[in-house]
Design a protein around this motif. Structure first.
Motif, mmCIF file in Angstrom:
data_model
loop_
_atom_site.group_PDB
_atom_site.id
_atom_site.type_symbol
_atom_site.label_atom_id
_atom_site.label_comp_id
_atom_site.label_asym_id
_atom_site.label_seq_id
_atom_site.Cartn_x
_atom_site.Cartn_y
_atom_site.Cartn_z
ATOM 1 N N LEU A 123 -11.124 123.211 -48.225
ATOM 2 C CA LEU A 123 -12.229 122.271 -48.064
ATOM 3 C C LEU A 123 -12.292 121.304 -49.246
ATOM 4 O O LEU A 123 -12.454 120.095 -49.069
ATOM 5 N N ARG A 124 -12.121 121.821 -50.446
ATOM 6 C CA ARG A 124 -12.139 120.973 -51.646
ATOM 7 C C ARG A 124 -10.994 119.962 -51.609
ATOM 8 O O ARG A 124 -11.193 118.788 -51.929
ATOM 9 N N ALA A 125 -9.819 120.396 -51.208
ATOM 10 C CA ALA A 125 -8.669 119.489 -51.135
ATOM 11 C C ALA A 125 -8.927 118.380 -50.120
ATOM 12 O O ALA A 125 -8.601 117.212 -50.364
ATOM 13 N N ARG A 126 -9.534 118.726 -48.972
ATOM 14 C CA ARG A 126 -9.866 117.703 -47.966
ATOM 15 C C ARG A 126 -10.868 116.704 -48.511
ATOM 16 O O ARG A 126 -10.737 115.500 -48.310
ATOM 17 N N ARG A 127 -11.867 117.201 -49.205
ATOM 18 C CA ARG A 127 -12.895 116.305 -49.755
ATOM 19 C C ARG A 127 -12.313 115.395 -50.830
ATOM 20 O O ARG A 127 -12.668 114.219 -50.904
ATOM 21 N N ILE A 128 -11.443 115.925 -51.662
ATOM 22 C CA ILE A 128 -10.803 115.089 -52.682
ATOM 23 C C ILE A 128 -9.942 114.024 -52.030
ATOM 24 O O ILE A 128 -9.938 112.865 -52.452
ATOM 25 N N SER A 129 -9.226 114.386 -50.972
ATOM 26 C CA SER A 129 -8.399 113.426 -50.258
ATOM 27 C C SER A 129 -9.257 112.312 -49.651
ATOM 28 O O SER A 129 -8.918 111.130 -49.735
ATOM 29 N N GLU A 130 -10.374 112.695 -49.046
ATOM 30 C CA GLU A 130 -11.288 111.702 -48.476
ATOM 31 C C GLU A 130 -11.868 110.809 -49.564
ATOM 32 O O GLU A 130 -12.021 109.601 -49.372
ATOM 33 N N MET A 131 -12.202 111.391 -50.710
ATOM 34 C CA MET A 131 -12.750 110.628 -51.823
ATOM 35 C C MET A 131 -11.717 109.627 -52.339
ATOM 36 O O MET A 131 -12.044 108.465 -52.604
ATOM 37 N N ASP A 132 -10.464 110.058 -52.453
ATOM 38 C CA ASP A 132 -9.400 109.159 -52.906
ATOM 39 C C ASP A 132 -9.204 108.008 -51.926
ATOM 40 O O ASP A 132 -9.024 106.858 -52.334
ATOM 41 N N ALA A 133 -9.247 108.305 -50.636
ATOM 42 C CA ALA A 133 -9.093 107.256 -49.625
ATOM 43 C C ALA A 133 -10.247 106.254 -49.711
ATOM 44 O O ALA A 133 -10.030 105.036 -49.614
ATOM 45 N N SER A 134 -11.457 106.744 -49.910
ATOM 46 C CA SER A 134 -12.615 105.853 -50.045
ATOM 47 C C SER A 134 -12.497 104.994 -51.293
ATOM 48 O O SER A 134 -12.816 103.802 -51.270
ATOM 49 N N TYR A 135 -12.008 105.576 -52.368
ATOM 50 C CA TYR A 135 -11.822 104.838 -53.614
ATOM 51 C C TYR A 135 -10.797 103.720 -53.423
ATOM 52 O O TYR A 135 -11.027 102.580 -53.820
ATOM 53 N N ARG A 136 -9.666 104.043 -52.796
ATOM 54 C CA ARG A 136 -8.636 103.020 -52.556
ATOM 55 C C ARG A 136 -9.172 101.907 -51.659
ATOM 56 O O ARG A 136 -8.896 100.729 -51.889
ATOM 57 N N MET A 137 -9.949 102.259 -50.655
ATOM 58 C CA MET A 137 -10.525 101.255 -49.759
ATOM 59 C C MET A 137 -11.498 100.358 -50.522
ATOM 60 O O MET A 137 -11.515 99.141 -50.323
ATOM 61 N N ALA A 138 -12.286 100.933 -51.402
ATOM 62 C CA ALA A 138 -13.240 100.135 -52.175
ATOM 63 C C ALA A 138 -12.513 99.175 -53.108
ATOM 64 O O ALA A 138 -12.899 97.999 -53.225
ATOM 65 N N ILE A 139 -11.456 99.640 -53.757
ATOM 66 C CA ILE A 139 -10.680 98.774 -54.655
ATOM 67 C C ILE A 139 -10.027 97.646 -53.854
ATOM 68 O O ILE A 139 -10.094 96.473 -54.246
ATOM 69 N N THR A 140 -9.407 98.003 -52.736
ATOM 70 C CA THR A 140 -8.754 96.994 -51.894
ATOM 71 C C THR A 140 -9.766 95.971 -51.399
ATOM 72 O O THR A 140 -9.516 94.762 -51.426
ATOM 73 N N SER A 141 -10.904 96.447 -50.969
ATOM 74 C CA SER A 141 -11.953 95.563 -50.478
ATOM 75 C C SER A 141 -12.441 94.629 -51.588
ATOM 76 O O SER A 141 -12.640 93.421 -51.367
ATOM 77 N N GLY A 142 -12.615 95.164 -52.786
ATOM 78 C CA GLY A 142 -13.055 94.338 -53.906
ATOM 79 C C GLY A 142 -12.031 93.287 -54.295
ATOM 80 O O GLY A 142 -12.385 92.123 -54.560
ATOM 81 N N VAL A 143 -10.761 93.665 -54.314
ATOM 82 C CA VAL A 143 -9.700 92.721 -54.657
ATOM 83 C C VAL A 143 -9.615 91.620 -53.608
ATOM 84 O O VAL A 143 -9.545 90.414 -53.933
ATOM 85 N N LEU A 144 -9.653 91.984 -52.341
ATOM 86 C CA LEU A 144 -9.575 90.971 -51.265
ATOM 87 C C LEU A 144 -10.794 90.046 -51.288
ATOM 88 O O LEU A 144 -10.654 88.834 -51.079
ATOM 89 N N SER A 145 -11.962 90.619 -51.532
ATOM 90 C CA SER A 145 -13.164 89.785 -51.624
ATOM 91 C C SER A 145 -13.053 88.798 -52.778
ATOM 92 O O SER A 145 -13.432 87.632 -52.656
ATOM 93 N N GLY A 146 -12.519 89.278 -53.891
ATOM 94 C CA GLY A 146 -12.345 88.395 -55.046
ATOM 95 C C GLY A 146 -11.343 87.278 -54.770
ATOM 96 O O GLY A 146 -11.565 86.121 -55.142
ATOM 97 N N LEU A 147 -10.258 87.618 -54.119
ATOM 98 C CA LEU A 147 -9.247 86.608 -53.802
ATOM 99 C C LEU A 147 -9.738 85.602 -52.775
ATOM 100 O O LEU A 147 -9.464 84.400 -52.891
ATOM 101 N N LEU A 148 -10.454 86.051 -51.787
ATOM 102 C CA LEU A 148 -10.960 85.143 -50.739
ATOM 103 C C LEU A 148 -12.135 84.315 -51.242
ATOM 104 O O LEU A 148 -12.389 83.230 -50.734
ATOM 105 N N GLY A 149 -12.817 84.774 -52.242
ATOM 106 C CA GLY A 149 -13.968 84.068 -52.768
ATOM 107 C C GLY A 149 -13.573 82.969 -53.749
ATOM 108 O O GLY A 149 -14.379 82.113 -54.104
ATOM 109 N N VAL A 150 -12.332 82.960 -54.149
ATOM 110 C CA VAL A 150 -11.899 81.966 -55.141
ATOM 111 C C VAL A 150 -11.618 80.658 -54.514
ATOM 112 O O VAL A 150 -11.380 80.209 -53.568
#
Length: 70
Positions: free
Chosen positions: A43-70
């Motif tokens: 269960l802990r491994a699944r939650r860590i995996s989900e947390m990592d995926a959410s983190y990567r999505m947030a970073i990707t979303s932030g980078v794309l928002s920054g690039l499109l906003g320029v």
């Protein structure tokens, strides 16, 4: 064991010891605990995996928002 000793005497208590009843019971408890630990680790491994995926999505979303906003 103490209850048997007090109610039935030393011979009955020692007879119970020679059957390995207590050891078998503790082995069963340890086995159950190992199963529970394995389930919790999965269960802990699944939650860590989900947390990592959410983190990567947030970073990707932030980078794309920054690039499109320029």
């Amino acid at each position: 064991m103490i209850t048997i000793y007090r109610t039935k005497g030393a011979a009955a208590a020692f007879g119970q010891i020679s059957t390995d009843y207590g050891k078998n019971e503790m082995d069963a408890v340890r086995s159950q605990i190992r199963l529970m630990q394995g389930a919790e680790e999965d269960l802990r491994a699944r939650r860590i995996s989900e947390m990592d995926a959410s983190y990567r999505m947030a970073i990707t979303s932030g980078v794309l928002s920054g690039l499109l906003g320029v």
